[in-house]
Each structure stands twice: as C-alpha cells, then as structure tokens.
Design an enzyme around this catalytic site. Structure first.
Site, PDB file in Angstrom:
ATOM      1  N   SER A 215      52.937   9.424  80.001  1.00  0.00           N
ATOM      2  CA  SER A 215      52.860   8.457  81.099  1.00  0.00           C
ATOM      3  C   SER A 215      53.717   8.879  82.289  1.00  0.00           C
ATOM      4  CB  SER A 215      53.291   7.078  80.612  1.00  0.00           C
ATOM      5  OG  SER A 215      54.616   7.131  80.139  1.00  0.00           O
ATOM      6  N   ASP A 448      62.843  -1.056  82.224  1.00  0.00           N
ATOM      7  CA  ASP A 448      62.203   0.248  82.093  1.00  0.00           C
ATOM      8  C   ASP A 448      63.025   1.259  82.889  1.00  0.00           C
ATOM      9  OD1 ASP A 448      60.675   2.554  82.225  1.00  0.00           O
ATOM     10  OD2 ASP A 448      58.839   1.561  82.919  1.00  0.00           O
ATOM     11  N   HIS A 451      60.228   5.232  83.467  1.00  0.00           N
ATOM     12  CA  HIS A 451      59.264   5.515  84.524  1.00  0.00           C
ATOM     13  C   HIS A 451      59.951   5.374  85.874  1.00  0.00           C
ATOM     14  CE1 HIS A 451      56.829   4.321  80.994  1.00  0.00           C
ATOM     15  NE2 HIS A 451      56.138   5.374  81.383  1.00  0.00           N
TER      16      HIS A 451
END
Ligand SMILES: *[C@@H]1O[C@H](CO)[C@@H](O)[C@H](O)[C@H]1NC(C)=O
Ligand SMILES: *[C@@H]1O[C@H](CO)[C@@H](O)[C@H](O)[C@H]1NC(C)=O
Ligand SMILES: *[C@@H]1O[C@H](CO)[C@@H](O)[C@H](O)[C@H]1NC(C)=O
Length: 477
Positions: A215, A448, A451
């Site tokens: 990702s 998070d 990312h």
C-alpha cells in the site's frame, strides 16, 4: 556501512507489534475499499472521466510459474535441490504476446493537444543537467517552500485520491506539512522547485509506468496519478480503472500514458489453499505480474508485510519447491528478493525498461511517534529506525547481485525526517469513515503512522523517480 550489527530494540518491537494491526486493518480496509470502488464503478460506470475497462487481460498462470521457477533454477542450480527444476529447463516459455491494448485504443494525438504542455517552463533547464548528474539526489535537507509551488496539487483536484490519505479532508488542522520541498545537496532546485508535474507528463508520454508492491507503493501511485491528472490540459481525457482487485490504472489518453499499480505486498506469491491455509511461495511470483511485461518503467517495493508477526502475519507457512519450509522472516525475505531479482534479470529487457526498487518507507512509532507532529525533524540522528537494518541490507545486497541495472530509490532516510507527514489520526476507520473524536483520542490504537498524507511526501518520491529517470541507470553503489 555496517548494517548487519543492527538490532531491533525490544521496546520498539513491542510497540510496533501493538500497533501493527493498525497497518494491517488499514491495508485490508484499503483492499475492501478498492473492491467496493471497483464494483461501484462497474455498476455505475457513470462519471465520465472514470469509465470502466472490461477487457481484463487474463494470463494463464502456469507459464508464469514455470518462468519464475526456470529463472530460479538457472541461478540457483548449483545448490542442492536446484536439480528438481531441471525438467523445466527445456520448457522455455514464449513471452506473453499481449499487454493491454493501448495502441489500438489510442487515437492520433491532435496538434493542439500534443503542443499543450510545451509552453510550460521546461522541467530541467539543459544547462543545469551536467551539474545535476553528479549530485546525490537522496542526500539533502527539507526546506520550506516560499515560492508557492507546494503543495503541487490540492487533494480536492484529484477525485480518485483515497480517503485514507486525504488528511485535511479528514480534519487535519495544520497544513504546513504540505509545504516542504526536498533540496538535494549540491544540486540546483531542479524538478523539486517547479516543473515536476510537466516532467511527469513528459516522462509518461507514450509510456507505461507500473508500480508494484504494497500500500505504500499505492500511496506513491496515487501521488503520481494526481501529478499527471492535475497537469493535463483536458482532465476529461483521463481515466482511472480498477481493472481487478489489486490492479488499478490511470490513463492520460492525450499523452498515450498509463500509470498502473499492482498490489503485491511480498512480490512473491501468496496462495490460499483449499483448506484456507495461506502459503507464501518463496520461489514464485504471482501470475498477475506477468502483465508487467512490456512496461517502460517498473517501480517495485516490499518490506512492511515481512515484519508482521502473530495474527497479523499474512501467511500460515512458507513454501519452496512446493514443499513446506521453515525459516525466519529475514531468511524468507532474502529468498523472495532473490526470486524477484532473478526474475528481473532473466525477463526484463533493460534496454527498454527502467527498473527501480523503492527503499523501505519508514514508520514513525514508538520513540518517534507521528501523532501531533507538525514539522520535519531537523536532527536526523534523533530518529530511531523502526525497520530492521539487516533487512535493508538484504535488499541492497540482492540489488547489487543483479545483472540488470536497477536504480535504488533510497528514500528511507529523507522520509525518516518527515515525522509530520503521516495521516496520524486524520485517516479513516476499517469501515471507511473518518475517525470520530473519541477514536482520535486513542492514537495508539487508531493513528496511521505508516502511510503518508497526499499531497505530501510521496510527491517528493515521485520527483526523485523523475529526476532519476532523467539520468542514466545506475546500479546501487
Ligand atoms: C503508446 O504507448 C505505448 C507504451 O505504453 C507504446 O508502446 C506505443 O508505441 C505508444 N503509441 C504511440 C502511437 O506512440
Ligand atoms: C497531542 O496534543 C494534544 C493537544 O495539544 C495533547 O492533549 C496531547 O497530550 C498530545 N499528545 C501527545 C502524545 O503528545
Ligand atoms: C541510502 O541512504 C542512506 C542515507 O542517506 C545511506 O547511508 C546509504 O548508504 C544509502 N544506501 C545506498 C545503497 O546507497
């Protein structure tokens, strides 16, 4: 530099495992989301720029696997067990005949359109090039952009940006993180000042660029697609296709340009057996990757998923030669990278295709918590690397051992400084909703720190990719 001595601090490991599920859930959320989106697009097929593409090229699985095994047999045959593959040696598989039929679909560019990007400032003034060939793009510092070039685009301009990374839309109050420009030491501003988006368009013209990995490479793909989308004069002449689960294409028709993303977090094949157990096949690449043939630029990554342990680990067992094998994560990582490297060496025509490997994208956890951070770290030594350095050296060793010239996008260090650039609590839940106020108060559970917000850091990774593309291919030194 000695990487082998590095040890993961116990505290770091503990904190990392506490938070790993956040990554795993966000990854699965992303997957579900992209599935939903693709289903949605297939069903609706309404909004004009994002038409579905039904012609999913299906490649037979077997030849690919034989190819991967063949490549491995060729490179590893002196080792015991290599002879198992010898029977495949005669079965040289013809290269896949087709890639998605861009050529047929494309109309001749009309003059107005092909001239459109020309008036823009030239990406890299020619007189600078000589000087810029010599500097190390990946060494340098972050400087605040005062010229008004950053952010390079606004999230609102890119309808296909995933909610996971549109931090401002998810309520992030500060915006300074979008205004940092990378300044490589000893280089001019180059693409990092202005002209990056035009360079992206020009590099993509008549080309097929493919990102392959997890990702984080999807994060990079989204950034690249936005750079292109916001630079093309006629946005209605672009489309985003979720061609299949884990396979997305951005196209700029007037430029005959496509930028694709293949989700393959281990690079090697993860297979779910009939009994639902999952085998990670260290000597095979997934059949879908056969579609990489004919790409002009390949950007690979892998890393995070190898460090998952316990329930978060994506595989139940490891396999090689179709047999169960037991080994540590790092040895498995090495074997997988060797499989990948041999495949590239044997199958990629490097006269036509530029191959990149993007180095590990750092997380900011434990000692280097991303929560509440609003500016880059200036003292790089204060950052404790979370990813085992020995694994970084596994990557570097494998790339060095390759025949194919692979350019190493060494973004780890410069990204480590960007503690401010993660979504943190301004992301979405597994259900795809922005975090509630209550959830935001539990950053340990919900933040998070893996990312990156867009616009943001991955834009710089792409500028580095573009600047590297403009140089001749070099092996990792
Ligand atoms: C369009 O791009 C593809 C690569 O994706 C290339 O092979 C083809 O030659 C291009 N077509 C034209 C008309 O230049
Ligand atoms: C983050 O900032 C908020 C508001 O200023 C504060 O209450 C909280 O303690 C900070 N959290 C951390 C981990 O620094
Ligand atoms: C990658 O960058 C780091 C820091 O900038 C450097 O120490 C390391 O040697 C580089 N690795 C390679 C293979 O060039």
């Amino acid at each position: 530099m000695d990487y082998s001595a590095a040890v993961v601090k116990p505290s770091l490991a503990a904190a990392a495992s506490r938070q790993r599920w956040a990554l795993a859930t966000s990854l699965s959320a992303l997957l579900c989301l992209s599935l939903l989106v693709s289903v949605g697009i297939l069903l609706l097929g309404s909004s004009r720029p994002f038409r579905p593409l039904f012609a999913v090229p299906q490649q037979p699985e077997a030849p690919w696997e034989r190819y991967a095994k063949l490549a491995e047999a060729a490179s590893l045959s002196p080792s015991p067990g290599g002879s198992v593959h010898d029977r495949h040696a005669a079965a040289v598989v013809a290269p896949a005949a087709t890639t998605p039929g861009l050529d047929e679909d494309e109309k001749e560019e009309d003059d107005a359109i092909s001239e459109a990007p020309a008036p823009a400032p030239a990406p890299a003034p020619a007189e600078k090039e000589g000087e810029e060939q010599s500097c190390d793009l990946f060494e340098g510092r972050w400087v605040r952009d005062t010229a008004g070039h950053y952010p390079l685009y606004e999230a609102a301009e890119c309808p296909f940006l995933s909610d996971q990374v549109t931090c401002r839309r998810n309520g992030r109050p500060d915006s300074g993180y979008k205004q940092w420009r990378w300044q490589p030491r000893g280089c001019g501003e180059g693409l990092f000042g202005s002209g990056g988006r035009e360079a992206a368009l020009e590099q993509c013209r008549n080309r097929r660029l493919v990102f392959v990995g997890d990702s984080l490479n999807r994060n990079m793909w989204e950034s690249f697609a936005c750079l292109l989308y916001t630079a093309v004069p006629d946005r209605s002449r672009t489309l985003v296709d979720d061609v299949a689960s884990g396979y997305t294409i951005f196209r700029a028709m007037d430029y005959n340009c496509s930028v694709e993303f293949f989700w393959s977090p281990f690079l090697v094949k993860l297979e779910t057996k009939q009994d639902r157990t999952r085998a990670l096949k260290l000597d095979q690449l997934p059949a879908t990757l056969e579609q990489l043939r004919g790409a002009d630029v390949l950007v690979f990554n892998t890393g995070h998923w190898w460090t998952h342990t316990g329930k978060l680990r994506a595989w139940d067992h490891l396999e090689r030669d179709g047999k169960l094998v037991e080994m540590g994560g790092e040895a498995a990582f090495n074997m997988a990278l060797t499989t990948w490297a041999r495949w590239v060496d044997h199958n990629v025509d490097t006269a036509r295709t530029r191959v990149f490997f993007r180095s590990v994208s750092p997380e900011h956890k434990s000692e280097n918590w991303c929560y509440n951070q609003t500016s880059p770290v200036t003292d790089g030594t204060a950052i404790v690397p979370w990813f085992p350095k020995s694994m970084v050296s596994v990557v570097e060793r494998n790339i060095r051992s390759m025949r194919a010239p692979v350019t190493y996008l060494n973004i780890t260090r410069l990204s480590e400084l960007r503690i401010d650039a993660h979504p943190s609590v301004y992301t979405i839940t597994r259900e795809g909703k922005p975090l509630s106020m209550e959830q935001r108060q539990q950053p340990l559970v919900y933040a998070d720190c893996s990312h990156w917000c867009l616009p943001g850091l991955p834009d710089t990774w792409n500028l580095l990719l573009l600047a590297s593309l403009a140089r001749s291919p070099v092996n990792v030194h």
